[in-house]
Design a protein around this motif. Structure first.
Motif, PDB file in Angstrom:
ATOM      1  N   GLU A   1       0.862  -0.871   0.081  1.00 44.84           N
ATOM      2  CA  GLU A   1       0.060   0.117  -0.135  1.00 44.84           C
ATOM      3  C   GLU A   1       0.917   1.257   0.129  1.00 44.84           C
ATOM      4  O   GLU A   1       1.819   1.421   0.884  1.00 44.84           O
ATOM      5  CB  GLU A   1      -0.927   0.006   1.322  1.00 44.84           C
ATOM      6  N   LEU A   2       0.795   2.142  -0.796  1.00 42.86           N
ATOM      7  CA  LEU A   2       1.700   3.226  -0.991  1.00 42.86           C
ATOM      8  C   LEU A   2       0.747   4.455  -0.691  1.00 42.86           C
ATOM      9  O   LEU A   2       1.660   5.499  -0.370  1.00 42.86           O
ATOM     10  CB  LEU A   2       2.096   3.444  -2.818  1.00 42.86           C
ATOM     11  N   ASP A   3      -0.356   4.297  -0.201  1.00 46.71           N
ATOM     12  CA  ASP A   3      -1.062   5.237   0.267  1.00 46.71           C
ATOM     13  C   ASP A   3      -1.026   5.542   1.587  1.00 46.71           C
ATOM     14  O   ASP A   3      -1.880   5.778   2.516  1.00 46.71           O
ATOM     15  CB  ASP A   3      -2.426   5.397  -0.114  1.00 46.71           C
ATOM     16  N   LYS A   4       0.653   5.609   2.168  1.00 46.60           N
ATOM     17  CA  LYS A   4       0.484   5.790   3.366  1.00 46.60           C
ATOM     18  C   LYS A   4       2.070   6.682   3.622  1.00 46.60           C
ATOM     19  O   LYS A   4       2.750   6.784   2.543  1.00 46.60           O
ATOM     20  CB  LYS A   4       0.785   4.596   3.976  1.00 46.60           C
ATOM     21  N   PRO A   5       2.475   7.042   4.860  1.00 49.59           N
ATOM     22  CA  PRO A   5       3.676   7.758   4.965  1.00 49.59           C
ATOM     23  C   PRO A   5       4.957   6.898   4.269  1.00 49.59           C
ATOM     24  O   PRO A   5       4.748   5.736   4.593  1.00 49.59           O
ATOM     25  CB  PRO A   5       3.824   8.056   6.482  1.00 49.59           C
ATOM     26  N   LEU A   6       6.011   7.451   4.021  1.00 51.55           N
ATOM     27  CA  LEU A   6       6.952   7.011   3.544  1.00 51.55           C
ATOM     28  C   LEU A   6       7.709   5.872   4.541  1.00 51.55           C
ATOM     29  O   LEU A   6       8.052   4.730   4.259  1.00 51.55           O
ATOM     30  CB  LEU A   6       8.396   7.797   3.066  1.00 51.55           C
ATOM     31  N   ARG A   7       7.775   6.401   5.687  1.00 52.58           N
ATOM     32  CA  ARG A   7       8.195   5.309   6.835  1.00 52.58           C
ATOM     33  C   ARG A   7       7.522   4.312   7.091  1.00 52.58           C
ATOM     34  O   ARG A   7       7.980   3.241   7.001  1.00 52.58           O
ATOM     35  CB  ARG A   7       8.424   6.376   8.082  1.00 52.58           C
TER      36      ARG A   7
END
Length: 229
Positions: A169-175
């Motif tokens: 899931e890329l819809d989240k903070p980079l960390r």
């Protein structure tokens, strides 16, 4: 799994080598002088001996010569020293030592020397217990995709551009996204190396202490790799 005898008068060296070799699945017997080494040689019949040259009672070369002349040099012996000369190393090799490790001993050199020693007389001991004869993937073949999926092939997808093969899931903070990837990456290596922290540290380029902290931070199940191995 092999029975390995470590002979060294320095406690720190004995502890370090014992930790690494135990982590590799070997049984390790320790001796701090020649007298203890003789007793251990008779009691455990080691598959390989790591023998320090400079010891307080009888030096390693003398002990090696003793084993050779009495017919007890039936196992590979790897000599160790931080102060030995080339002449001493050559002498030990002529007597029957298989190889020579200069202190401080790196983990990579230790494991290579031990593997070579065990494979010379007992090829079966060169493989890690329970490991398959051949692995489907070598370190050179490890790709980002393989690390993400634990080495499993991706299901076929319609070619829709770069985003079609996203696994996280890329819809989240980079960390958070990075943590997901790193967790899968380390779980892959733990499974591949049978849970051996020594091997994983070597493959990933991290110090063991840093690796432990990292795995704990990511919530990686350390028992999972050992079950898989």
């Amino acid at each position: 799994m092999a029975n390995i005898l470590v002979v060294d008068d320095e406690l720190g060296i004995r502890d370090l080598l014992s930790e690494i070799l135990n982590d590799e699945g070997h049984n390790v017997e320790l001796a701090e002088n020649a007298a203890q080494a003789r007793a251990a040689r008779s009691r455990t019949r080691p598959d390989l001996v790591l023998l320090d040259i400079w010891m307080p009672d009888t030096d390693g070369v003398t002990l090696l010569k003793e084993w050779s002349t009495t017919g007890l040099l039936s196992m590979p012996v790897i000599m160790m020293s931080g102060h030995a000369t080339i002449e001493t190393a050559v002498e030990a090799t002529k007597i029957g030592a298989q190889s020579f490790l200069e202190k401080p001993i790196t983990m990579q050199k230790l494991l290579k020397a031990v593997e070579a020693g065990l494979s010379r007389n007992q090829p079966a001991l060169a493989r890690k217990p329970g490991a398959p004869a051949s692995l489907p993937m070598t370190p050179a073949e490890l790709t980002v995709e393989a690390a993400m999926t634990g080495g499993q092939p991706l299901p076929p997808v319609v070619d829709m551009g770069p985003q079609a093969r996203q696994l996280f899931e890329l819809d989240k903070p980079l960390r958070d996204a990075r943590d997901d990837f790193e967790k899968s990456y380390f779980e892959f290596h733990l499974a591949k190396e049978g849970g051996s922290m020594t091997r994983v540290a070597e493959k990933t380029g991290l110090e063991r202490t840093h690796l432990y902290r990292k795995l704990k931070q990511l919530g990686v199940d350390l028992s999972r790799g050992k079950r898989g191995g």
